[in-house]
Design an enzyme around this catalytic site. Structure first.
Site, PDB file in Angstrom:
ATOM      1  N   GLU A  41      44.478  41.222  30.489  1.00 20.47           N
ATOM      2  CA  GLU A  41      44.687  42.575  31.001  1.00 20.47           C
ATOM      3  C   GLU A  41      45.982  42.633  31.822  1.00 20.47           C
ATOM      4  O   GLU A  41      46.241  41.755  32.650  1.00 20.47           O
ATOM      5  CB  GLU A  41      43.491  42.972  31.862  1.00 20.47           C
ATOM      6  CG  GLU A  41      43.583  44.337  32.525  1.00 20.47           C
ATOM      7  CD  GLU A  41      42.356  44.645  33.371  1.00 20.47           C
ATOM      8  OE1 GLU A  41      42.176  45.824  33.727  1.00 20.47           O
ATOM      9  OE2 GLU A  41      41.579  43.716  33.678  1.00 20.47           O
ATOM     10  N   LYS A 116      42.111  51.523  28.587  1.00 18.48           N
ATOM     11  CA  LYS A 116      40.861  51.091  29.216  1.00 18.48           C
ATOM     12  C   LYS A 116      39.983  52.318  29.470  1.00 18.48           C
ATOM     13  O   LYS A 116      40.450  53.342  29.982  1.00 18.48           O
ATOM     14  CB  LYS A 116      41.177  50.372  30.529  1.00 18.48           C
ATOM     15  CG  LYS A 116      40.000  49.693  31.205  1.00 18.48           C
ATOM     16  CD  LYS A 116      40.491  48.872  32.395  1.00 18.48           C
ATOM     17  CE  LYS A 116      39.369  48.100  33.069  1.00 18.48           C
ATOM     18  NZ  LYS A 116      39.880  47.255  34.174  1.00 18.48           N
ATOM     19  N   CYS A 152      38.562  44.434  29.980  1.00 19.73           N
ATOM     20  CA  CYS A 152      37.789  43.989  31.152  1.00 19.73           C
ATOM     21  C   CYS A 152      36.489  44.777  31.338  1.00 19.73           C
ATOM     22  O   CYS A 152      35.503  44.537  30.657  1.00 19.73           O
ATOM     23  CB  CYS A 152      38.657  44.035  32.406  1.00 19.73           C
ATOM     24  SG  CYS A 152      38.092  42.889  33.709  1.00 19.73           S
ATOM     25  N   ILE A 308      36.088  19.867  61.368  1.00 21.05           N
ATOM     26  CA  ILE A 308      35.849  19.842  59.929  1.00 21.05           C
ATOM     27  C   ILE A 308      36.637  20.918  59.183  1.00 21.05           C
ATOM     28  O   ILE A 308      37.068  20.712  58.039  1.00 21.05           O
ATOM     29  CB  ILE A 308      34.337  19.964  59.634  1.00 21.05           C
ATOM     30  CG1 ILE A 308      34.050  19.584  58.175  1.00 21.05           C
ATOM     31  CG2 ILE A 308      33.819  21.356  59.976  1.00 21.05           C
ATOM     32  CD1 ILE A 308      32.600  19.321  57.903  1.00 21.05           C
ATOM     33  N   LYS A 525      39.383  42.303  64.833  1.00 20.00           N
ATOM     34  CA  LYS A 525      40.036  41.018  64.590  1.00 20.00           C
ATOM     35  C   LYS A 525      40.290  40.810  63.104  1.00 20.00           C
ATOM     36  O   LYS A 525      41.378  40.380  62.700  1.00 20.00           O
ATOM     37  CB  LYS A 525      39.167  39.867  65.121  1.00 20.00           C
ATOM     38  CG  LYS A 525      39.067  39.776  66.624  1.00 20.00           C
ATOM     39  CD  LYS A 525      38.316  38.506  67.021  1.00 20.00           C
ATOM     40  CE  LYS A 525      38.249  38.348  68.521  1.00 20.00           C
ATOM     41  NZ  LYS A 525      37.586  37.078  68.915  1.00 20.00           N
TER      42      LYS A 525
END
Length: 556
Positions: A41, A116, A152, A308, A525
Site C-alpha cells: 500500500e 481503497k 489493506c 533493567i 507528560k
C-alpha cells in the site's frame, strides 16, 4: 503464471528512491520469469504520509513519477504500485480530493487505477482525513486470470470472522460475486504483538469460506512510532500458507498460479517467530534502526543507570546500530548504590560499547546553592529528586548536540502510564524505545536475551527496581508491585474496563483508584514525550487521543 511479492521498506516522502526500488525489484522479478509484481500500500510514497498529503505538489510529484516509472518498468512484467490519486468529483460530492490507490502499470502505460474502499479511522489510522472511499469493485484480467485487487482494510470486514460488521460493504464479497480467480491485498499493516497469527487466521478464514486463493503483501520497516513487520504471505485454496516472507526485512519471493486449477503454489515459506519476547525484540531493533537511518543518525547515546530498562535499551541499540555506534553515559549521584555503577560497567563490557562516567554531585551542589534562597527551610522532596534527573537529561542532551547523536530515552510503558518519569529529565530524547513495553514484559525480554549467555548482568534482573533519587528508595515505595500495576494498566488502558470490573478481577479498589488517578494526571507528560515505538494495540502515540485538562470523577 509466476507472481512476485516485493516486500518493501520505503522512506516516507522519498518518491524518487522508492520508485527506484520498485523498478529494481521489477527487473529482478523479470529475470525469474514473473509476469506480475505486487508492492505494498502506498509503496511510491511510503505509509503513512500523513499531512504531506495536504501539499498538492507532493501529490503532483507522485503522479509524475508514476508515469515515469511505467516507462522504466520492463515490458515483460505488470506491476501494482501503491500511490495517491486525485478525486476529480470531490467538490461535487463534498468529499476529500484524494484516493488511496493502486495503479497497474506495464510497458509505459498506466492501465488501471484502483481505489481503497474501506478507510480505517481507529487507533493510528486517520484515512478519512485525507481520502475519499472508492466505489468500484476492483479487478483486472491477466493471461486469462481474473485478479481482484484490495488495499489493506478492504480485507478486514468479514462479519463472520469478527462477529460484527464494521463497514456497510464487504469488498471481498463483492469480488467473489465477480467470479474472481485470485485476490491480492496490498497492505501497510503496522506491527502489534501476535498480529501475524491474527492476519493469517483471517486470510485462512476467507479462503476457506470462498475457496479463492489470496496473496497478502505488507510493508516492512519503521516509520516514526510505527513498525511494519512484513510477513507477506500467500494462501492456497486449501487454506494453507504456501509462501511467507522474512519478517522485519525487505524480501522478494515468487509464487506460481496454476492456470488450470487457479491455485497457488510456492516453496518460499519462512517460519513464524517462536516466542513473543523474540518477536518484540526484533521489532524494536527494526524500529530503532530505521528511525535512526531515516532521520539521518548513525550513532546513539543513552544514560546507563544500572537498571533493567536502560540495560534493555542499550542491548536493542547495539543490535540495531552496532556496538561501535552506541555510547553509554553513567551519571551516579550520592544516592546511587555501588552495585548500580558496577552493574552498568559490566553491561558496558558485555556489550562492548563506549562509555563515560560523569558524577552529577557537583551539579546537584550548584543547584542547591542557586535555589537555597527559595528552598531554605523546606524539606527535601520531589523537586530535589527531579533535579537529579534533569541534570542527567541536560548532560545527555549536551553530548547528543555536541556530537550529533540520537538520544534514546529508556522509560517503559508502566512508568509512562503513571507518570513515574521526569519531564526534561529521563524523558529527554529523540526516541522512546520501550515506551510501549510494560515493566513485567521488560523483565521477560531481558531473560530471553540471556537465555544462551549473560549479556545483561544477572544482578540487574534480580534487584528491586529503584530510581535511586533518595536513600534506600524502591519503586514499590510509591507504586504497587509491577505484576499488579501492569495488570491494572492493561485492563484500564487497553481493555477499557471499569473500576468495578477491575476490582472483580481480584484487585484492591483503593489501589485501582490510585493507579487510575496517576494515569489521568500524567497526560500532560505523555504529550511532551518523544515518539515511542508501538508494539501493542493501545500505545501512548499517534493513536492515543486523550485530553489533558479534563475531569471524569471516576476515582472519587
Amino acid at each position: 503464471m509466476k507472481i512476485s511479492i516485493a516486500q518493501l521498506n520505503p522512506i516516507i516522502g522519498d518518491i524518487e528512491n522508492n520508485a527506484k526500488k520498485i523498478r529494481e525489484k521489477a527487473e529482478l522479478a523479470v529475470k525469474e520469469g514473473a509476469k506480475l509484481l505486487l508492492t505494498p500500500e502506498l509503496s511510491l510514497c511510503g505509509y503513512p504520509p500523513r499531512d504531506l498529503l495536504l501539499n498538492q505538489s507532493f501529490v503532483d510529484v507522485m503522479s509524475e513519477k508514476l508515469q515515469q516509472l511505467a516507462l522504466e518498468i520492463p515490458s515483460q512484467i505488470y506491476v501494482l504500485v501503491g500511490t495517491v490519486t486525485f478525486n476529480s468529483l470531490a467538490h461535487e460530492q463534498g468529499k476529500k480530493n484524494l484516493y488511496n490507490s493502486t495503479a497497474l502499470i506495464n510497458n509505459g502505460k498506466i492501465y488501471q487505477i484502483y481505489h481503497k474502499r474501506l478507510l480505517p479511522t481507529y487507533d493510528v489510522f486517520e484515512e478519512d482525513r485525507y481520502f475519499s472511499a472508492g466505489n468500484d469493485v476492483n479487478f483486472f484480467i491477466l493471461d486469462g486470470v481474473k485478479i481482484g485487487v484490495t488495499i489493506c482494510e478492504d480485507l478486514w470486514n468479514d462479519e463472520q470472522f469478527w462477529g460484527k460488521k464494521n463497514y456497510s460493504i464487504n469488498p471481498i464479497q463483492d469480488l467473489v460475486n465477480e467470479d474472481i480467480d485470485l485476490i491480492v491485498n496490498l497492505s501497510a499493516s503496522p506491527y502489534i504483538v501476535g498480529k501475524q497469527k491474527l492476519r493469517e487466521g483471517l486470510l485462512k478464514h476467507i479462503v476457506n469460506k470462498y475457496k479463492i486463493p489470496i496473496i497478502y503483501v505488507n510493508q516492512v520497516g519503521g516509520n516514526d512510532d510505527l513498525i511494519f513487520d512484513g510477513f507477506s504471505c500467500g494462501v492456497n485454496k486449501q487454506g494453507e500458507i504456501i509462501a511467507r516472507c522474512y519478517p522485519y526485512q525487505e524480501d522478494l519471493i515468487y509464487l506460481e498460479l496454476e492456470k488450470n486449477n487457479k491455485d497457488l503454489s510456492s516453496n518460499y515459506v519462512q517460519d513464524l517467530i517462536d516466542s513473543e519476547e523474540k518477536e518484540i525484540y526484533q521489532a524494536l531493533v527494526l524500529g530503532v534502526k530505521d528511525y535512526a537511518r531515516k532521520c539521518g543518525f548513525t550513532k546513539a547515546i543513552l544514560g546507563l543507570s544500572g537498571g533493567i530498562d536502560s540495560a534493555l535499551v542499550a542491548t536493542i541499540a547495539v543490535s540495531a546500530l552496532g556496538k561501535d555506534n552506541v555510547f553509554g553515559v553513567l551519571m551516579p549521584s550520592p544516592y546511587s548504590s555501588d552495585h548500580s555503577v558496577i552493574d552498568a560497567e559490566k553491561l558496558v563490557n558485555n556489550l562492548g560499547i563506549k562509555s563515560e562516567k560523569i558524577s552529577i554531585q557537583e551539579g546537584m551542589k550548584s543547584f542547591d546553592f542557586m535555589l537555597n534562597p527559595l528552598f531554605k527551610n523546606t524539606e527535601f522532596g520531589i523537586a530535589e529528586e527531579n533535579l537529579q534527573s534533569r541534570i542527567r537529561g541536560t548532560l545527555l542532551m549536551a553530548i547528543a548536540n555536541k556530537f550529533g547523536y540520537l538520544l534514546l530515552s529508556t522509560g517503559n510503558k508502566s512508568e509512562m502510564a503513571v507518570g513515574y518519569c521526569t519531564l526534561y529529565g529521563d524523558m529527554n530524547g529523540g526516541l522512546a524505545v520501550i515506551a510501549d513495553v510494560p515493566k513485567t514484559k521488560v523483565f521477560n525480554i531481558c531473560k530471553w536475551i540471556n537465555k544462551d549467555e549473560e549479556i545483561i548482568p544477572n544482578n540487574i534482573l534480580v534487584k528491586p527496581p529503584s530510581a535511586e533519587l533518595k536513600p534506600n528508595q524502591k519503586d514499590e515505595d510509591s507504586l504497587p508491585p509491577y505484576d499488579i500495576l501492569d495488570d491494572i494498566l492493561e485492563r484500564y488502558i487497553t481493555q477499557h474496563q471499569s473500576l468495578n470490573d477491575i476490582e472483580k478481577a481480584g484487585h484492591n479498589l483503593e489501589t485501582i483508584k490510585k493507579v487510575v488517578k496517576l494515569v489521568d494526571r500524567a497526560e500532560f507528560k505523555r504529550k511532551q514525550a518523544p515518539p515511542g515505538l508501538k508494539i501493542t494495540d493501545r500505545a501512548f502515540g499517534t493513536g492515543w487521543k486523550m485530553p489533558i485538562a479534563y475531569r471524569l470523577g471516576i476515582t472519587n
